[in-house]
Write a protein that holds these residues in place. Sequence first.
Motif, PDB file in Angstrom:
ATOM      1  N   TRP A   8       7.176   1.489   3.707  1.00  0.00           N
ATOM      2  CA  TRP A   8       7.722   0.349   2.967  1.00  0.00           C
ATOM      3  C   TRP A   8       6.617  -0.385   2.223  1.00  0.00           C
ATOM      4  N   GLY A   9       7.032  -1.068   1.166  1.00  0.00           N
ATOM      5  CA  GLY A   9       6.144  -1.975   0.470  1.00  0.00           C
ATOM      6  C   GLY A   9       6.909  -3.195   0.014  1.00  0.00           C
ATOM      7  N   THR A  10       6.268  -4.358   0.041  1.00  0.00           N
ATOM      8  CA  THR A  10       6.914  -5.589  -0.391  1.00  0.00           C
ATOM      9  C   THR A  10       6.890  -5.657  -1.913  1.00  0.00           C
ATOM     10  N   VAL A  11       8.067  -5.860  -2.509  1.00  0.00           N
ATOM     11  CA  VAL A  11       8.148  -5.938  -3.970  1.00  0.00           C
ATOM     12  C   VAL A  11       8.438  -7.351  -4.446  1.00  0.00           C
ATOM     13  N   LEU A  12       8.800  -8.237  -3.532  1.00  0.00           N
ATOM     14  CA  LEU A  12       9.150  -9.591  -3.933  1.00  0.00           C
ATOM     15  C   LEU A  12       9.028 -10.512  -2.724  1.00  0.00           C
ATOM     16  N   GLY A  13       8.451 -11.691  -2.954  1.00  0.00           N
ATOM     17  CA  GLY A  13       8.378 -12.674  -1.887  1.00  0.00           C
ATOM     18  C   GLY A  13       7.122 -12.562  -1.060  1.00  0.00           C
ATOM     19  N   ASN A  14       7.207 -12.997   0.195  1.00  0.00           N
ATOM     20  CA  ASN A  14       6.063 -12.988   1.108  1.00  0.00           C
ATOM     21  C   ASN A  14       5.836 -11.593   1.673  1.00  0.00           C
ATOM     22  N   SER A  15       4.601 -11.150   1.685  1.00  0.00           N
ATOM     23  CA  SER A  15       4.267  -9.812   2.174  1.00  0.00           C
ATOM     24  C   SER A  15       4.050  -9.849   3.686  1.00  0.00           C
ATOM     25  N   SER A  19      15.565  -6.711 -11.899  1.00  0.00           N
ATOM     26  CA  SER A  19      14.675  -5.567 -12.046  1.00  0.00           C
ATOM     27  C   SER A  19      15.485  -4.366 -12.508  1.00  0.00           C
ATOM     28  N   ASP A  20      14.864  -3.536 -13.365  1.00  0.00           N
ATOM     29  CA  ASP A  20      15.520  -2.299 -13.781  1.00  0.00           C
ATOM     30  C   ASP A  20      15.191  -1.130 -12.882  1.00  0.00           C
ATOM     31  N   ASP A  21      14.152  -1.265 -12.066  1.00  0.00           N
ATOM     32  CA  ASP A  21      13.726  -0.134 -11.245  1.00  0.00           C
ATOM     33  C   ASP A  21      13.560  -0.470  -9.767  1.00  0.00           C
ATOM     34  N   GLY A  22      13.784  -1.726  -9.380  1.00  0.00           N
ATOM     35  CA  GLY A  22      13.610  -2.123  -7.993  1.00  0.00           C
ATOM     36  C   GLY A  22      12.171  -2.316  -7.592  1.00  0.00           C
ATOM     37  N   VAL A  23      11.252  -2.112  -8.537  1.00  0.00           N
ATOM     38  CA  VAL A  23       9.820  -2.246  -8.255  1.00  0.00           C
ATOM     39  C   VAL A  23       9.245  -3.466  -8.959  1.00  0.00           C
ATOM     40  N   ASN A  24       9.534  -3.597 -10.241  1.00  0.00           N
ATOM     41  CA  ASN A  24       9.007  -4.683 -11.055  1.00  0.00           C
ATOM     42  C   ASN A  24      10.115  -5.716 -11.283  1.00  0.00           C
TER      43      ASN A  24
END
Length: 946
Positions: free
Chosen positions: A271-278, A330-335
């Motif tokens: 997993w990686g955090t894409v938004l908010g607190n990591s 987001s269009d890709d769930g990443v950015n």
Amino acid sequence: MKFNQKSTLFLSLFMLWSFVALVFVFNPKSKDKETVVEAPTARAEFFSRENVQQRSEYIHQMLANPSTDEIPVNIREMESEFIQELKLNANLNRLKMSAAGVNAQNNPSLLTWNSLGPNNVGGRTRAVAIDVTNENIILAAGVSGGVWRSTNGGQSWTKTTDPEELHSVTCIVQDTRPGKENVWYYGTGELVGNSTRSPGAPFRGDGIYKSTDGGLTWEPLASTQVNNPEKFNSPFMYVWDITLNPNSANDEIIAAIYGGVVRSADGGQTWGTVLGNSLYEVGNNVDLNNVPAIFYTEVYRANNGVFYATLSRSTNTANAFSQLAGIYKSDDGVNWTRFIAHTGLPYRRTEIGASLSNPNIVYFLSDTGQGHKLIKYNNVTGAKEDRSGNLPDGTDEEIESFDSQSSYDLFVRVHPADENTVFVGGTNIYRSTDGFATKGNVKWIGGYNPDVEGNSSYPNHHPDQHDLVFLPSNPNVMISVNDGGIFRTSNNLASPVVYESLNNGYITTQYYTINMSQSPADNFAFGGLQDNGSILSTIGTGNNGVSLIGGDGGFTASTRFGINYYTSFQNGQVYRLTLNRNFTLSSFARVDPSGAGADPSQPILFINPYVLDHNNGNRMFYAGGDFLWRNRNLSQIPSGLQTKTDVNWEKLEKTEITSGSISALETSSDQENILYYGTSEGQVFRMDFAHSDGYTVTEITSDIFTPGGYVNSIAVNPTNANEIMVVFSNYQIKSVFRSTDGGTTFEGISGNLEESPGAMGGGPSVRWAEIVPKADGFTEYYLATSVGLFRSTVINEENTIWIQEGAQSIGSVPVNMLDYRRSDGKIVVATHGNGLYQSQISGVVPEPVIQSGSGLVVENAFPNPFTNNIAINYTLPETDVVRARVYNSDGKLVKTIALGLGFQGENEIFWNGTDVKNSPVPPGVYIIRVEYRGEIKVQKVIYTRE
């Protein structure tokens, strides 16, 4: 739990109904139309102003370690590890006993447990989804009841969560890619609202689970599991929502969890955090309670492939607001790009909804902390329209204000075929046909009933809404989930909307209490539930439940003769009920004492105990905060009232406690007139001569009890009042103690239910105890705990071995209470999430035969002369209606002081020297006439004034 009491304009009619009901009870062959009255009810809203603090304090006080005043973080995971090890040791012990030839009493066979439903009543449900391959397949989940699957559109259900798996499910989603449709995921952990934990210490989850066989079986994603259960170290303990990317060749999962939004491109392996607190990257040794973090998150994918997410301004730290708060896409769930920032107000939860017909139109519904905001957003033009002013605000007398109970229940959903038909949910469901552009097109279509004054539910529906889903083949068909389970309408555009319940074996109800009716003629149990009032469940006849009263159900009680039944709801409101043959309500009376709970520092508890005397069905003892109260003849309380009463209630001054509230009480059976009671501060008392003015109170608190512990249950051996068990429900303290000498000395008997000698670690919260003497001379001991039901047949101090009952049926769900009946050994267990279970104990010592003579016997009235109250003691050979009237010396009727049930055995009637208008009568000689089955007994009494 806010509520409005109903009018009592028909008191005289209610009193007549009560008498008629008694006639029906004693004439079961009558074919006349039975009387039915509307049940008393109270709103059961978790975050209403009146009760949120009291409820929070009640749950917290029950469970918190008194040394730290905290409920251990991650306690559910710790309990899970503990119970697995306990089972392993139990199996080893069984093998050892068998090899050593130990007799059956030391190695007992387990009981067979069957579900008692209620099959037609559901519990709080946040997760629901329809299978894209077959819309008759529905998966739904209770927040403490696990995942359930239907293959016939909700006409029946099968539980697919293993009894040993975590049952806290909050969201569920299907992989809709061709060839991948058998893959499902669900998230766990209810951050706000679970009644088995206080809001400050909620019911933590254990990450995300995955199914590869269409939801038939589930396995946890290892990457989301807790590695160190001693700490709150994983944001996956609270999963708000999950969405998938059907356009990706990878197994792409995006989850809204505590603190932010995370993404996996490999099916949840990493997993990686894409938004908010990591928070996912902070490491296993960090306690997230000490890390400021975003509290509420949400993620949503529109049908055009655009992802939306929301982050709250509210954090886990008071007055520390997140600078990241707002709405993102987001269009890709990443950015991700924030296009609406939340500032100024303490924004909490924001929900998202869009239509299939035009996925570029998106609605955002926010709880701002100071009201609600509804924004309509156009993804093509970027236009944002504030439609908040058209949410129901109470200015229309026919539409109640929109209320999400501080984000507890909140959603916005858009009709798949019409971007302007918008549904919003809080306590109620409201529908707008113009996207809330105006107020005139808003209709109230679910939750509480807009057509009935008071607190009844919308027909065939339930308050406190959590989600809606639409049938793919017909978007007018809609499934609604809420605190009452699952409901379906075939036309969500109708006025009114007509619902049918889909709680057809969807057993997710959350019980607080249970009572096995003590009458051998009755084949039912009834108990109090969270948000579902009091439910009566018949044994062996379909396992459906009948609603008795509403609100958050509390303690229940029954006499050994049946006829009168007692239920209660929040804050200690107790009602006496009589029932028709089909269990509909024929009369009621509120019976709790008006003077109880006067000291706000020692309040009546949210789920407040009371008990009937085992030997006198008209005698009740009531926990009134700082005092016990006693009523020696409940039958003299008139029917039809919904207000507290003074009739026959006595505050027992010698029972006063100096701190905390009275939290548990129980009376003796064979050895009469002994009562034990305990407090929320760990004190225990014994009361002798409990029936009389000459009662005595002795404190029996032991120095081996943990100071400040919460006494949640006291069990008394029905054949030996000197054997008692005292149960403390707090985590991480010694839980269970026994005395065989009436409380003079105690021994700890928690045994293998404690993880360590000092009781620290993941041992369960013990909630209730029962002692069952057997005819063969042995005794069975039962404990209800937060990880299931346990039994022992040999008490050996701290070496006592407790064996789990119903491991493959009851499982490890929390069990709050159990009860059994001496007449036939029927036993019933109440879980918080999977309803009731029942079994049969063989060879139980029956109740002794009541010695009652052959006719009406009336003893001399006492005291006589009298100045305040006089008691007339009488004995009946059988239970039946008794009437008592007072006449003056001229033979004129002064007052009818009793017209109700007298029970087989000893009874009492009281007169306080007043007339029919409750005005004092003149001093003088009066005649009290007692009538029973044609027999008449007369007592001459003298009334004087001080």
